[in-house]
Design a protein around this motif. Structure first.
Motif, PDB file in Angstrom:
ATOM      1  N   GLU A 515       0.826  -1.207   0.000  1.00  0.00           N
ATOM      2  CA  GLU A 515       0.000   0.000   0.000  1.00  0.00           C
ATOM      3  C   GLU A 515       0.857   1.253   0.000  1.00  0.00           C
ATOM      4  O   GLU A 515       0.543   2.224  -0.698  1.00  0.00           O
ATOM      5  CB  GLU A 515      -0.916  -0.007   1.219  1.00  0.00           C
ATOM      6  CG  GLU A 515      -2.019  -1.043   1.158  1.00  0.00           C
ATOM      7  CD  GLU A 515      -2.828  -1.108   2.439  1.00  0.00           C
ATOM      8  OE1 GLU A 515      -3.940  -1.657   2.413  1.00  0.00           O
ATOM      9  OE2 GLU A 515      -2.336  -0.600   3.467  1.00  0.00           O
ATOM     10  N   LEU A 518       2.076   1.777  -3.407  1.00  0.00           N
ATOM     11  CA  LEU A 518       0.999   2.193  -4.307  1.00  0.00           C
ATOM     12  C   LEU A 518       0.674   3.669  -4.119  1.00  0.00           C
ATOM     13  O   LEU A 518       0.571   4.426  -5.096  1.00  0.00           O
ATOM     14  CB  LEU A 518      -0.236   1.337  -4.023  1.00  0.00           C
ATOM     15  CG  LEU A 518      -1.402   1.438  -5.017  1.00  0.00           C
ATOM     16  CD1 LEU A 518      -0.986   0.919  -6.382  1.00  0.00           C
ATOM     17  CD2 LEU A 518      -2.604   0.650  -4.497  1.00  0.00           C
ATOM     18  N   VAL A 519       0.535   4.108  -2.869  1.00  0.00           N
ATOM     19  CA  VAL A 519       0.166   5.494  -2.595  1.00  0.00           C
ATOM     20  C   VAL A 519       1.268   6.450  -3.047  1.00  0.00           C
ATOM     21  O   VAL A 519       0.991   7.506  -3.633  1.00  0.00           O
ATOM     22  CB  VAL A 519      -0.134   5.663  -1.087  1.00  0.00           C
ATOM     23  CG1 VAL A 519      -0.268   7.136  -0.735  1.00  0.00           C
ATOM     24  CG2 VAL A 519      -1.402   4.922  -0.709  1.00  0.00           C
ATOM     25  N   TRP A 522       1.385   7.061  -6.795  1.00  0.00           N
ATOM     26  CA  TRP A 522       0.362   7.975  -7.313  1.00  0.00           C
ATOM     27  C   TRP A 522       0.772   9.432  -7.198  1.00  0.00           C
ATOM     28  O   TRP A 522       0.123  10.306  -7.777  1.00  0.00           O
ATOM     29  CB  TRP A 522      -0.950   7.770  -6.552  1.00  0.00           C
ATOM     30  CG  TRP A 522      -1.578   6.443  -6.799  1.00  0.00           C
ATOM     31  CD1 TRP A 522      -1.345   5.600  -7.850  1.00  0.00           C
ATOM     32  CD2 TRP A 522      -2.549   5.788  -5.973  1.00  0.00           C
ATOM     33  NE1 TRP A 522      -2.103   4.470  -7.726  1.00  0.00           N
ATOM     34  CE2 TRP A 522      -2.852   4.549  -6.597  1.00  0.00           C
ATOM     35  CE3 TRP A 522      -3.183   6.110  -4.779  1.00  0.00           C
ATOM     36  CZ2 TRP A 522      -3.765   3.656  -6.046  1.00  0.00           C
ATOM     37  CZ3 TRP A 522      -4.083   5.230  -4.237  1.00  0.00           C
ATOM     38  CH2 TRP A 522      -4.387   4.011  -4.864  1.00  0.00           C
ATOM     39  N   LYS A 544      -7.153   8.261  -8.281  1.00  0.00           N
ATOM     40  CA  LYS A 544      -6.872   6.993  -7.588  1.00  0.00           C
ATOM     41  C   LYS A 544      -6.780   7.240  -6.084  1.00  0.00           C
ATOM     42  O   LYS A 544      -6.090   8.161  -5.637  1.00  0.00           O
ATOM     43  CB  LYS A 544      -5.574   6.372  -8.099  1.00  0.00           C
ATOM     44  CG  LYS A 544      -5.631   5.928  -9.562  1.00  0.00           C
ATOM     45  CD  LYS A 544      -4.324   5.284  -9.968  1.00  0.00           C
ATOM     46  CE  LYS A 544      -4.389   4.699 -11.367  1.00  0.00           C
ATOM     47  NZ  LYS A 544      -4.603   5.723 -12.394  1.00  0.00           N
ATOM     48  N   LEU A 546      -6.980   5.163  -1.957  1.00  0.00           N
ATOM     49  CA  LEU A 546      -6.945   3.951  -1.141  1.00  0.00           C
ATOM     50  C   LEU A 546      -7.850   4.180   0.067  1.00  0.00           C
ATOM     51  O   LEU A 546      -7.597   5.073   0.881  1.00  0.00           O
ATOM     52  CB  LEU A 546      -5.523   3.640  -0.689  1.00  0.00           C
ATOM     53  CG  LEU A 546      -5.340   2.371   0.150  1.00  0.00           C
ATOM     54  CD1 LEU A 546      -5.572   1.126  -0.715  1.00  0.00           C
ATOM     55  CD2 LEU A 546      -3.942   2.328   0.766  1.00  0.00           C
ATOM     56  N   PRO A 558      -8.175  -0.175  -3.036  1.00  0.00           N
ATOM     57  CA  PRO A 558      -7.723   0.775  -4.058  1.00  0.00           C
ATOM     58  C   PRO A 558      -8.821   1.010  -5.094  1.00  0.00           C
ATOM     59  O   PRO A 558      -9.415   0.064  -5.621  1.00  0.00           O
ATOM     60  CB  PRO A 558      -6.512   0.071  -4.686  1.00  0.00           C
ATOM     61  CG  PRO A 558      -6.784  -1.389  -4.487  1.00  0.00           C
ATOM     62  CD  PRO A 558      -7.583  -1.509  -3.213  1.00  0.00           C
ATOM     63  N   GLN A 560     -10.461   3.635  -8.439  1.00  0.00           N
ATOM     64  CA  GLN A 560     -10.284   4.629  -9.493  1.00  0.00           C
ATOM     65  C   GLN A 560     -11.628   5.300  -9.683  1.00  0.00           C
ATOM     66  O   GLN A 560     -12.612   4.642 -10.047  1.00  0.00           O
ATOM     67  CB  GLN A 560      -9.824   3.974 -10.787  1.00  0.00           C
ATOM     68  CG  GLN A 560      -9.880   4.884 -12.018  1.00  0.00           C
ATOM     69  CD  GLN A 560      -8.851   6.002 -11.970  1.00  0.00           C
ATOM     70  OE1 GLN A 560      -7.661   5.746 -11.931  1.00  0.00           O
ATOM     71  NE2 GLN A 560      -9.315   7.236 -11.982  1.00  0.00           N
TER      72      GLN A 560
END
Length: 604
Positions: A515, A518-519, A522, A544, A546, A558, A560
């Motif tokens: 995570e 991923l964050v 972005w 996007k 979370l 997650p 979109q």
């Protein structure tokens, strides 16, 4: 001679009889050609106990190099041979055929450690609760993000949401989608102080009410009872028409409580404005607080011309305190008018500042547009305020929140009195860093709401850029209080954040390694476009988010965000309206093509 009749024949049988059996088994089939076709995949392996199968087996026994011969007949080298298959694997050298299949290895772990495995091999499910805002970033299924629905379905323990994301990645778009969805579910969104005017268009499209405050805008009377006063008037009319003594007593109790709430809110509002003006000196004194309360009681007395329908103004409060009364002399501990007026000089100077100058332009007259309790959506637009005048901005924001929460209390009064349905309100607080820094009373005000919103039937949306915004407050006490907003939020939604921000939030919010990666991914900007391809690309993390519904290391969801056609057509999410002409003129002279301005709109 049949096969059944010759089952007694063995290898010890006479040669003539054995030759006859072999001839019968082999038949007229060209087994060399058949083996070649099987080796190349043109034919399937015949059944083991069929005549052709037994004949092929006999031919292979008589020809140990049958595979080589078959491939030579097929005119293909042996190393390109296609191995035959069986239930236990490929047959032949290197095929990996196993006589027995071992049991698979089994592991045991908690649902947190092994999330996404059996029987859900594609990650955590997305709750189908409330307003749909987009799709799951991995599975593609529809995802809902709705504080009230999540609270109703026991996904969270508190109907509130804290949103963190860098600018330009679509957090305001996500909030607008949630607010529009709230209208569809019968809830009443309130944006109490729209600093940038980002929710005005959405409010108008939903048929809601936009209240404009600021230079050249409307006025707000802090002594007006607002929607709570209107509710009291309705409750009094219902009480006067009631004949049941039990019902009358219940209505009297509700009316008395509402009147005390109105009085306390008016005193707090005036004292808050006084403290803002005296920010560099000292706060309101105890006797000054008493004087304000006594003056309000006299203004709203039965013999006065003022009422909830005809409220007094700040100049009327100024005149009553200036004139004085025995009760005011006693509160100031003065025996005569001259000594009393000397004691209240500083208070009168402060009240004078509220009735003139920049503050007087907004607070010195009657409320231009009272809040409509029946409006499906309410937005108080303060975008025209001078951003450099922190005192004025703080005063307006404090008054907006007092008026907005008075609306919530008015709805509850009518519901408790049986005069209207129970309403739910969703309070949106965008640009939290500006609101908290507007004045010393705002942190305490928001802190009160985050602790009591469940009992008040109100949801709360708090939006800011990063957790660092909460560390810019003037006092250490305010910083600690503001950080508690994340702890008490029912759900936290994270957009693109820098690496340092993820580490800073580790005390309040736990991210798994996946995570966190991923964050932070972005937060990168869009890839640079090449000179030969004049194409516009959106930032990687736009839209996007979370969704974290727990503060431990439970995996988040997650998503979109996805916009509908009507959202595109109306431009409700276009926060770059002032760049429209610049984007429209973004013409590529090398290819004589015009770049689509819609690709550059921040919300898209």
């Amino acid at each position: 001679m049949t096969l059944t009749e010759d089952r007694h024949l063995t290898d010890d049988a006479p040669a003539p009889e054995k030759s006859a059996l072999v001839r019968w088994m082999l038949g007229d089939t060209d087994y060399a050609a058949l083996a070649a076709k099987i080796a190349t995949g043109e034919e399937k392996e015949p059944g083991k106990f069929t005549r052709t199968g037994m004949g092929l087996a006999r031919w292979r026994n008589d020809n140990p190099d049958s595979a080589q011969l078959a491939l030579e007949i097929a005119e293909d080298p042996w190393w390109r041979a296609v191995l035959g298959t069986s239930e236990r694997g490929f047959k032949g050298a290197g095929g990996g055929r196993m006589a027995t299949v071992p049991a698979p290895i089994e592991y045991e772990a908690t649902s947190v450690q092994m999330c996404g495995l059996n029987p859900w091999a594609i990650g955590a499910a997305a709750p189908a609760s409330g307003t749909i805002v987009g799709q799951h970033a991995i599975t593609g299924e529809a995802v809902s993000c709705d504080p009230f629905a999540y609270f109703r379905d026991n996904h969270i323990a508190n109907p509130s949401m804290f949103v963190l994301s860098l600018p330009g990645l679509g957090k305001s778009t996500l909030i607008r989608k949630i607010l529009i969805g709230a209208c569809g579910w019968g809830q009443a969104p309130i944006i109490a102080g729209d600093i940038k005017g980002e929710y005005v268009k959405a409010t108008k499209l939903m048929g809601g009410q936009v209240v404009t405050l600021g230079h050249g805008g409307g006025h707000m009377n802090v002594l007006a009872a607002g929607t709570l006063g209107q509710a009291v008037v309705r409750a009094i009319a219902a009480r006067d028409a009631e004949t049941d003594p039990v019902r009358v007593a219940e209505l009297d109790r509700l009316i008395d409580n509402a009147k005390m709430t109105i009085r306390a809110r008016q005193i707090n509002a005036i004292c808050a404005l006084i403290e803002l003006i005296r920010y560099d000196t000292h706060s309101v004194k105890a006797f000054e607080n008493s004087l304000i309360g006594i003056a309000l009681d006299e203004l709203y007395s039965d013999t006065s011309e003022f009422s909830y329908e005809n409220p007094p103004l700040l100049k009327d409060l100024y005149a009553v305190i200036d004139a004085g009364s025995p009760a005011m002399y006693k509160a100031a501990y003065k025996l005569d008018k001259d000594s009393y007026r000397a004691e209240v000089t500083e208070l009168m100077q402060t009240l004078g500042a509220l009735t003139s100058g920049p503050l007087g332009d907004i607070f010195a007259d009657h409320t231009t547009e009272p809040i409509d309790l029946d409006a499906p959506m309410i937005c108080i637009d303060v975008s025209s305020l001078d951003r450099g005048d922190t005192t004025l901005k703080a005063a307006v924001m404090l008054s907006c929140w007092a008026d907005a929460y008075g609306t919530v209390e008015a709805a509850h009064l009518l519901a408790d009195a049986g005069l209207d349905r129970q309403r739910l309100f969703l309070l949106a607080l965008d640009e939290l860093w500006q609101v908290l820094g507007a004045g010393p009373g705002m942190v305490a005000r928001i802190n009160e709401i985050t602790r009591l919103n469940r009992s008040d039937g109100a949801g709360l949306l708090m939006i800011t850029h990063t957790g660092r915004d909460l560390e810019t407050l003037p006092t250490e006490a305010d910083i600690k209080t503001a950080k508690g907003f994340i702890d008490r939020a029912g759900m936290v939604v994270c957009g693109g954040l820098p690496i340092g921000e993820v580490e800073r939030l580790s005390g309040e919010l736990k991210f798994t390694e996946a995570e966190a990666g991923l964050v932070t991914s972005w937060s990168r900007g869009a890839a640079l476009r090449g000179s030969e391809r004049r194409t516009v690309r959106a930032p990687v993390g736009r839209g996007k988010f979370l969704i974290k519904v727990a503060k431990d290391n439970t995996p988040g969801i997650p998503i979109q965000t996805v916009l509908t056609d009507i959202e595109y057509d109306t431009g409700v999410h276009d926060t770059n309206a002032r760049f429209a002409e610049y984007f429209a003129g973004n013409h590529d002279t090398t290819t004589n093509e015009t770049i689509d301005a819609s690709e550059l709109v921040g919300a898209r």
